[in-house]
Each structure stands twice: as structure tokens, then as C-alpha cells.
Design a protein around this motif. Structure first.
Motif, mmCIF file in Angstrom:
data_model
loop_
_atom_site.group_PDB
_atom_site.id
_atom_site.type_symbol
_atom_site.label_atom_id
_atom_site.label_comp_id
_atom_site.label_asym_id
_atom_site.label_seq_id
_atom_site.Cartn_x
_atom_site.Cartn_y
_atom_site.Cartn_z
ATOM 1 N N SER A 59 4.042 1.141 -4.415
ATOM 2 C CA SER A 59 2.744 1.658 -4.826
ATOM 3 C C SER A 59 2.161 2.564 -3.745
ATOM 4 N N ASP A 60 1.509 3.584 -4.190
ATOM 5 C CA ASP A 60 0.916 4.484 -3.201
ATOM 6 C C ASP A 60 -0.345 3.875 -2.611
ATOM 7 N N ASP A 61 -0.519 2.610 -2.982
ATOM 8 C CA ASP A 61 -1.691 1.919 -2.452
ATOM 9 C C ASP A 61 -1.428 1.430 -1.041
ATOM 10 N N GLU A 62 -0.137 1.379 -0.714
ATOM 11 C CA GLU A 62 0.211 0.917 0.622
ATOM 12 C C GLU A 62 0.853 2.034 1.434
ATOM 13 N N ASP A 63 0.808 1.845 2.672
ATOM 14 C CA ASP A 63 1.418 2.792 3.591
ATOM 15 C C ASP A 63 0.789 4.172 3.505
#
Ligand SMILES: [Zn+2]
Length: 58
Positions: free
Chosen positions: A54-58
Motif C-alpha cells: 500500500s502506498d500508505d506505508e513507506d
């Protein structure tokens, strides 16, 4: 956190104490429910789950 005095396993479906006759479930009903889930998962495998990060992390 209070727990029952029993160490008996809990029904995976409804969390009630399992009974020996239907272990690890509490009743045939719950055993059937689990069986249905199992077959559903086995024969109706959904599309590949989203494994992408997910682009929610990193
Ligand atoms: Zn149950």
C-alpha cells in the motif's frame, strides 16, 4: 480479563465452548458453517488478493 474456568477450546464460529461431539465446534450447526466456509474457499477462490504494498506505508 476474566476467562471461563474451563480450558476447553472455543468454537471458532461463535466462541461458545466447544463440545466433544463436535470439536472443535460447539454444535453441528457451527461445524457446518465452518465446512461451508472451507468449501467456499476451496472451490470459489477469489481473484488474487492485493499483495501490492500500500502506498500508505513507506
Ligand atoms: Zn459455535
Amino acid at each position: 480479563m476474566s476467562r471461563p474456568a474451563s480450558t476447553a477450546p472455543k468454537c471458532a464460529i461463535c466462541r461458545r465452548p466447544a463440545v466433544a461431539e463436535f470439536r472443535p465446534f460447539c454444535s453441528k450447526r457451527c461445524a457446518d458453517v465452518d465446512l461451508q466456509r472451507w468449501f467456499t474457499g476451496a472451490y470459489a477462490v477469489p481473484a488474487v488478493e492485493q499483495e501490492e504494498v500500500s502506498d500508505d506505508e513507506d
